[in-house]
Design a protein around this motif. Structure first.
Motif, mmCIF file in Angstrom:
data_model
loop_
_atom_site.group_PDB
_atom_site.id
_atom_site.type_symbol
_atom_site.label_atom_id
_atom_site.label_comp_id
_atom_site.label_asym_id
_atom_site.label_seq_id
_atom_site.Cartn_x
_atom_site.Cartn_y
_atom_site.Cartn_z
ATOM 1 N N UNK A 290 0.824 -1.198 0.000
ATOM 2 C CA UNK A 290 0.000 0.000 0.000
ATOM 3 C C UNK A 290 0.857 1.246 0.000
ATOM 4 N N UNK A 291 0.196 2.364 -0.241
ATOM 5 C CA UNK A 291 0.852 3.666 -0.211
ATOM 6 C C UNK A 291 -0.024 4.629 0.570
ATOM 7 N N UNK B 228 -2.137 -13.001 19.325
ATOM 8 C CA UNK B 228 -2.895 -14.185 19.727
ATOM 9 C C UNK B 228 -2.355 -14.732 21.043
ATOM 10 N N UNK B 229 -3.007 -15.773 21.566
ATOM 11 C CA UNK B 229 -2.612 -16.286 22.888
ATOM 12 C C UNK B 229 -1.236 -16.941 22.897
ATOM 13 N N UNK B 230 -0.668 -17.247 21.713
ATOM 14 C CA UNK B 230 0.699 -17.766 21.644
ATOM 15 C C UNK B 230 1.734 -16.644 21.569
ATOM 16 N N UNK B 231 1.271 -15.393 21.501
ATOM 17 C CA UNK B 231 2.175 -14.253 21.437
ATOM 18 C C UNK B 231 2.546 -13.818 20.030
ATOM 19 N N UNK B 232 1.939 -14.433 19.013
ATOM 20 C CA UNK B 232 2.195 -14.028 17.624
ATOM 21 C C UNK B 232 1.527 -12.686 17.350
ATOM 22 N N UNK B 233 2.294 -11.754 16.815
ATOM 23 C CA UNK B 233 1.770 -10.413 16.534
ATOM 24 C C UNK B 233 1.564 -10.215 15.043
ATOM 25 N N UNK B 234 0.474 -9.535 14.712
ATOM 26 C CA UNK B 234 0.143 -9.183 13.339
ATOM 27 C C UNK B 234 -0.316 -7.737 13.320
ATOM 28 N N UNK B 235 0.186 -6.958 12.380
ATOM 29 C CA UNK B 235 -0.271 -5.578 12.213
ATOM 30 C C UNK B 235 -1.151 -5.500 10.978
ATOM 31 N N UNK B 236 -2.304 -4.852 11.123
ATOM 32 C CA UNK B 236 -3.232 -4.701 10.003
ATOM 33 C C UNK B 236 -3.586 -3.229 9.836
ATOM 34 N N UNK B 237 -3.905 -2.860 8.603
ATOM 35 C CA UNK B 237 -4.299 -1.496 8.304
ATOM 36 C C UNK B 237 -5.634 -1.524 7.574
ATOM 37 N N UNK B 238 -6.199 -0.368 7.370
ATOM 38 C CA UNK B 238 -7.406 -0.221 6.577
ATOM 39 C C UNK B 238 -7.232 0.971 5.657
ATOM 40 N N UNK B 239 -7.730 0.834 4.440
ATOM 41 C CA UNK B 239 -7.695 1.990 3.545
ATOM 42 C C UNK B 239 -9.027 2.733 3.556
ATOM 43 N N UNK B 240 -9.929 2.346 4.452
ATOM 44 C CA UNK B 240 -11.180 3.087 4.638
ATOM 45 C C UNK B 240 -10.950 4.223 5.624
ATOM 46 N N UNK B 241 -11.637 5.314 5.448
ATOM 47 C CA UNK B 241 -11.579 6.478 6.340
ATOM 48 C C UNK B 241 -10.152 6.958 6.586
ATOM 49 N N UNK B 242 -9.384 7.257 5.528
ATOM 50 C CA UNK B 242 -7.979 7.644 5.724
ATOM 51 C C UNK B 242 -7.784 8.889 6.594
ATOM 52 N N UNK B 243 -8.714 9.829 6.572
ATOM 53 C CA UNK B 243 -8.549 11.031 7.407
ATOM 54 C C UNK B 243 -8.648 10.685 8.893
ATOM 55 N N UNK B 244 -9.365 9.605 9.241
ATOM 56 C CA UNK B 244 -9.460 9.165 10.635
ATOM 57 C C UNK B 244 -8.291 8.279 11.036
ATOM 58 N N UNK B 245 -7.581 7.735 10.059
ATOM 59 C CA UNK B 245 -6.540 6.755 10.328
ATOM 60 C C UNK B 245 -5.143 7.257 9.982
ATOM 61 N N UNK B 246 -5.011 8.549 9.745
ATOM 62 C CA UNK B 246 -3.720 9.206 9.559
ATOM 63 C C UNK B 246 -3.712 10.453 10.427
ATOM 64 N N UNK B 247 -2.526 10.932 10.720
ATOM 65 C CA UNK B 247 -2.424 12.134 11.535
ATOM 66 C C UNK B 247 -0.983 12.569 11.662
ATOM 67 N N UNK B 248 -0.744 13.477 12.602
ATOM 68 C CA UNK B 248 0.594 13.998 12.846
ATOM 69 C C UNK B 248 0.887 13.919 14.339
ATOM 70 N N UNK B 249 2.179 13.744 14.648
ATOM 71 C CA UNK B 249 2.597 13.635 16.040
ATOM 72 C C UNK B 249 3.918 14.352 16.228
ATOM 73 N N UNK B 250 4.190 14.692 17.491
ATOM 74 C CA UNK B 250 5.488 15.294 17.802
ATOM 75 C C UNK B 250 6.503 14.188 18.081
ATOM 76 N N UNK C 268 -5.605 13.125 3.159
ATOM 77 C CA UNK C 268 -4.711 11.996 2.966
ATOM 78 C C UNK C 268 -5.473 10.808 2.377
ATOM 79 N N UNK C 269 -4.747 9.967 1.641
ATOM 80 C CA UNK C 269 -5.337 8.754 1.083
ATOM 81 C C UNK C 269 -4.437 7.560 1.421
ATOM 82 N N UNK C 270 -5.074 6.389 1.452
ATOM 83 C CA UNK C 270 -4.360 5.133 1.649
ATOM 84 C C UNK C 270 -4.787 4.241 0.492
ATOM 85 N N UNK C 271 -3.844 3.922 -0.380
ATOM 86 C CA UNK C 271 -4.152 3.159 -1.585
ATOM 87 C C UNK C 271 -3.484 1.791 -1.556
ATOM 88 N N UNK C 272 -4.171 0.804 -2.155
ATOM 89 C CA UNK C 272 -3.565 -0.522 -2.298
ATOM 90 C C UNK C 272 -3.525 -0.893 -3.768
#
Length: 182
Positions: A113-114, A143-165, A178-182
């Motif tokens: 994605x971009x 999960x309960x075994x400690x396996x981590x997965x990161x997921x994103x969504x390309x819906x509502x990009x203005x709610x799912x992007x931002x700025x931080x210090x 902002x847009x999130x494209x796949x």
């Protein structure tokens, strides 16, 4: 993309950090390298513009998640789903569906994605310069075994992007196109 410290975790009555039995769900900010701006003072805005490519799993790859979004009128993206899970009794009432959606997301294929950041960013305090960097919100599933997965969504990009210090604190933004494209 660097995943920063936990932004929020869901807590249920027994004090654990889980949304459904056997899973821990956390929102994290994926700091977007090289997309930033310096701005000085509260009310002073600067344009933040740039893009970043990434490879992650997509929330919408889960058929159960898509069904839940339609059936329960869940707002789009990471922020909307995370809020819905933590609202009232949704985590316990819909535990089986939530667990199934997490399994489907975790086992899905990675997609490329971009993120195209296009927003105005402000400082928080008068006469204080701040170096702002862009982020995309991701859902960290463990999960309960400690396996981590990161997921994103390309819906509502203005709610799912931002700025931080530099400390990871959210900064005021406006005109987030902002847009999130796949």
């Amino acid at each position: 993309m660097e995943l920063l410290a936990n932004e929020q975790q869901l807590s249920v009555a027994n004090g654990t950090k889980t949304s459904a039995e056997g899973w821990k769900v956390t929102t994290k900010k994926g700091r977007i390298s090289g997309v930033g701006v310096s701005v000085s003072g509260s009310g002073a805005y600067a344009k933040m513009r740039g893009d970043f490519s990434f490879t992650l799993k997509r929330m919408e790859s889960s058929k159960t998640y898509n069904k839940m979004v339609k059936e329960y009128n869940i707002s789009g993206g990471v922020r909307g789903f995370f809020s819905w899970i933590g609202f009232g009794t949704n985590a316990s009432t819909h535990k089986t569906e939530i667990q199934e959606s997490f399994k489907e997301m975790a086992s899905s294929e990675d997609v490329e994605g971009t993120v195209d950041i296009d927003m105005m960013v402000s400082g928080q305090y008068p006469n204080v310069q701040v170096d702002a960097s862009a982020y995309i919100l991701v859902l960290q599933l463990t999960d309960k075994q400690g396996n981590e997965t990161s997921v994103f969504s390309n819906n509502a990009p203005a709610d799912n992007t931002g700025a931080q210090d530099a400390s990871g604190n959210n900064l005021p933004t406006s005109d987030n196109n902002s847009t999130i494209d796949i």
